[in-house]
Design a protein around this motif. Structure first.
Motif, PDB file in Angstrom:
ATOM      1  N   ASP A 192      84.283   9.801   0.752  1.00  0.00           N
ATOM      2  CA  ASP A 192      84.130   8.719  -0.227  1.00  0.00           C
ATOM      3  C   ASP A 192      82.680   8.228  -0.290  1.00  0.00           C
ATOM      4  O   ASP A 192      82.137   8.000  -1.375  1.00  0.00           O
ATOM      5  CB  ASP A 192      85.058   7.551   0.125  1.00  0.00           C
ATOM      6  CG  ASP A 192      86.527   7.882  -0.093  1.00  0.00           C
ATOM      7  OD1 ASP A 192      86.820   8.882  -0.783  1.00  0.00           O
ATOM      8  OD2 ASP A 192      87.387   7.152   0.442  1.00  0.00           O
ATOM      9  N   ASP A 193      82.062   8.063   0.895  1.00  0.00           N
ATOM     10  CA  ASP A 193      80.666   7.610   0.924  1.00  0.00           C
ATOM     11  C   ASP A 193      79.747   8.595   0.226  1.00  0.00           C
ATOM     12  O   ASP A 193      78.862   8.204  -0.549  1.00  0.00           O
ATOM     13  CB  ASP A 193      80.199   7.411   2.366  1.00  0.00           C
ATOM     14  CG  ASP A 193      80.819   6.190   3.022  1.00  0.00           C
ATOM     15  OD1 ASP A 193      81.345   5.321   2.296  1.00  0.00           O
ATOM     16  OD2 ASP A 193      80.773   6.113   4.273  1.00  0.00           O
ATOM     17  N   GLU A 195      80.621  10.935  -1.977  1.00  0.00           N
ATOM     18  CA  GLU A 195      80.908  11.031  -3.406  1.00  0.00           C
ATOM     19  C   GLU A 195      80.058  10.026  -4.178  1.00  0.00           C
ATOM     20  O   GLU A 195      79.447  10.352  -5.204  1.00  0.00           O
ATOM     21  CB  GLU A 195      82.391  10.759  -3.667  1.00  0.00           C
ATOM     22  CG  GLU A 195      82.746  10.789  -5.148  1.00  0.00           C
ATOM     23  CD  GLU A 195      84.112  10.188  -5.434  1.00  0.00           C
ATOM     24  OE1 GLU A 195      84.391   9.947  -6.615  1.00  0.00           O
ATOM     25  OE2 GLU A 195      84.888   9.950  -4.473  1.00  0.00           O
ATOM     26  N   ARG A 196      79.997   8.784  -3.656  1.00  0.00           N
ATOM     27  CA  ARG A 196      79.157   7.767  -4.297  1.00  0.00           C
ATOM     28  C   ARG A 196      77.675   8.129  -4.191  1.00  0.00           C
ATOM     29  O   ARG A 196      76.900   7.890  -5.117  1.00  0.00           O
ATOM     30  CB  ARG A 196      79.428   6.403  -3.657  1.00  0.00           C
ATOM     31  CG  ARG A 196      80.775   5.804  -4.036  1.00  0.00           C
ATOM     32  CD  ARG A 196      80.907   4.378  -3.532  1.00  0.00           C
ATOM     33  NE  ARG A 196      81.082   4.350  -2.084  1.00  0.00           N
ATOM     34  CZ  ARG A 196      82.262   4.385  -1.478  1.00  0.00           C
ATOM     35  NH1 ARG A 196      83.376   4.451  -2.195  1.00  0.00           N
ATOM     36  NH2 ARG A 196      82.345   4.346  -0.167  1.00  0.00           N
ATOM     37  N   TRP A 197      77.282   8.712  -3.051  1.00  0.00           N
ATOM     38  CA  TRP A 197      75.886   9.119  -2.879  1.00  0.00           C
ATOM     39  C   TRP A 197      75.500  10.173  -3.905  1.00  0.00           C
ATOM     40  O   TRP A 197      74.442  10.087  -4.539  1.00  0.00           O
ATOM     41  CB  TRP A 197      75.692   9.661  -1.461  1.00  0.00           C
ATOM     42  CG  TRP A 197      74.276  10.020  -1.110  1.00  0.00           C
ATOM     43  CD1 TRP A 197      73.328   9.203  -0.582  1.00  0.00           C
ATOM     44  CD2 TRP A 197      73.650  11.320  -1.229  1.00  0.00           C
ATOM     45  NE1 TRP A 197      72.150   9.894  -0.369  1.00  0.00           N
ATOM     46  CE2 TRP A 197      72.316  11.191  -0.750  1.00  0.00           C
ATOM     47  CE3 TRP A 197      74.091  12.557  -1.674  1.00  0.00           C
ATOM     48  CZ2 TRP A 197      71.432  12.265  -0.721  1.00  0.00           C
ATOM     49  CZ3 TRP A 197      73.194  13.629  -1.657  1.00  0.00           C
ATOM     50  CH2 TRP A 197      71.896  13.474  -1.186  1.00  0.00           C
ATOM     51  N   GLU A 200      75.091   8.653  -7.348  1.00  0.00           N
ATOM     52  CA  GLU A 200      73.836   7.924  -7.506  1.00  0.00           C
ATOM     53  C   GLU A 200      72.652   8.885  -7.608  1.00  0.00           C
ATOM     54  O   GLU A 200      71.726   8.653  -8.396  1.00  0.00           O
ATOM     55  CB  GLU A 200      73.623   6.950  -6.349  1.00  0.00           C
ATOM     56  CG  GLU A 200      72.379   6.109  -6.523  1.00  0.00           C
ATOM     57  CD  GLU A 200      72.337   4.899  -5.616  1.00  0.00           C
ATOM     58  OE1 GLU A 200      71.346   4.153  -5.691  1.00  0.00           O
ATOM     59  OE2 GLU A 200      73.278   4.703  -4.828  1.00  0.00           O
ATOM     60  N   CYS A 252      84.738  14.960  -3.476  1.00  0.00           N
ATOM     61  CA  CYS A 252      83.367  14.947  -2.969  1.00  0.00           C
ATOM     62  C   CYS A 252      82.650  16.250  -3.337  1.00  0.00           C
ATOM     63  O   CYS A 252      81.488  16.227  -3.766  1.00  0.00           O
ATOM     64  CB  CYS A 252      83.374  14.750  -1.456  1.00  0.00           C
ATOM     65  SG  CYS A 252      81.726  14.742  -0.697  1.00  0.00           S
TER      66      CYS A 252
END
Length: 366
Positions: A192-193, A195-197, A200, A252
């Motif tokens: 999850d972390d 995927e957001r990275w 961005e 991801c």
């Protein structure tokens, strides 16, 4: 003739201002010739200085200056273009030599006032040019903090990955450490972390392409090798680790290869947008089996069918293999297994002609 010159000067000045607006304000990756020329020219110079004959640390010190120096040169390129455009307009109005027109243009752009405008039209142009000069400075002041905030957010996750995956980052090391400390149930948070990275990175590195070339504070870190390690970790978990299927790993992986493809497309890197699952990848079956042997020796539970595991892993890797290696070559990334170890100079050479528009090939690989 003077009318044509005045119109040409107006177009040149507008082109310089448009380049600044596209680079700083436009919220999407849009290539403009002037910005591209600055980065392409300085890139050639810095790559020449970062000769393959030098060791990596020496090359890293040279390339660490590439993006900052190019950024500092950008406003000078914009200002010079605007000044040349207004010089032509002042000369076209008559009554001045080219040097006198250039002096008035420079005085107006930098708001120095050492050359006075004479006619009403001269005053209007001088006010317009002074406004353009102040606008360029304001754009630069707003541009740099935005970029450095994005850089800081990117590097925070890269630094955290060193704790989990070692230095250089390795998918095998990450999986071993998670197993040793009993974090096998914590993979979802990791996916999850990142995927957001990746989301961005997709947004910032196409809107602000110089970020691609900003190097990590530590010479053995890189955003592209960190991303590659995470993608390989997710692919290995999906393909070979004997755990219940986790859809967040799929998401991801998809977020990762989409982000890398968008960045690669911005720089014109050629890749197959719809590869077949059985297309070749840069990882060999022997390397894959060696990785599984290491995981098995560390007690990580593996699936029994290695042939099926290899097909599943290669089916994921094929989606990001080409863009991962090409971006590692583009940024001259430090050594990392399964990424820059097979895209280093002399192993996978890429010929960079120029920054190309999104979706258009501008890089040839041999």
């Amino acid at each position: 003739m003077r009318v044509v010159t005045f119109i040409g000067g107006l177009l040149i000045a507008g082109w310089g201002l448009l380049a600044a607006v596209k680079t700083v304000v436009l919220p999407r990756g849009d290539v403009n010739v002037l910005t591209r020329a600055v980065f392409f020219t300085t890139g050639r110079l810095f790559r020449l200085l970062a000769s393959e004959r030098r060791d990596y640390l020496a090359r890293d010190r040279v390339m660490a200056l590439y993006a900052p120096v190019s950024l500092v040169l950008l406003p000078f390129a914009w200002a010079f273009t605007v000044a040349m455009g207004f010089t032509l307009m002042y000369w076209a109005l008559g009554g001045r030599t080219v040097f006198e027109a250039f002096s008035l243009s420079g005085s107006s752009l930098l708001t120095l006032g050492f050359v006075r405008a004479e006619s009403v039209v001269d005053h209007v142009l001088a006010f317009a040019e002074a406004t353009a000069g102040l606008g360029i400075v304001a754009l630069l002041i707003s541009y740099l903090p935005t970029m450095y905030n994005a850089f800081s957010r990117r590097e925070r996750e890269v630094a955290l990955l060193e704790v989990r995956a070692g230095s250089p980052p390795s998918a095998v090391e990450l999986l071993l450490r998670f197993h040793r400390i009993g974090w096998a149930d914590s993979y979802q948070a990791l996916w999850d972390d990142w995927e957001r990275w990746f989301a961005e990175v997709d947004e910032t590195h196409t809107s602000y392409p110089p970020l691609v070339f900003f190097r990590s504070p530590q010479p053995d870190r890189s955003w592209i090798t960190a991303g590659g390690a995470v993608l390989d970790s997710a692919a290995l978990v999906n393909a070979a680790i004997d755990l219940p299927h986790d859809p967040s790993a799929d998401i991801c992986l998809r977020a990762g290869y989409i982000a890398l493809r968008h960045v690669a497309a911005f720089f014109g890197i050629v890749f197959d947008p719809d590869p077949a699952p059985n297309d070749p990848v840069s990882i060999t079956r022997a390397e894959f089996d060696e990785a599984l042997d290491t995981l098995a020796a560390g007690g990580v539970p593996l699936r029994a069918d290695r042939d099926a595991a290899w097909l599943a892993f290669a089916g994921w890797r094929v989606n990001y293999d080409t863009v991962l290696l090409s971006l590692a070559e583009l940024v001259m990334a430090p050594y990392a297994p399964w990424t820059s170890d097979r895209s280093a100079p002399g192993q996978r050479r890429t010929v960079f002609r120029r920054w190309g528009p999104r979706g258009r090939p501008a890089v040839e690989t041999d």
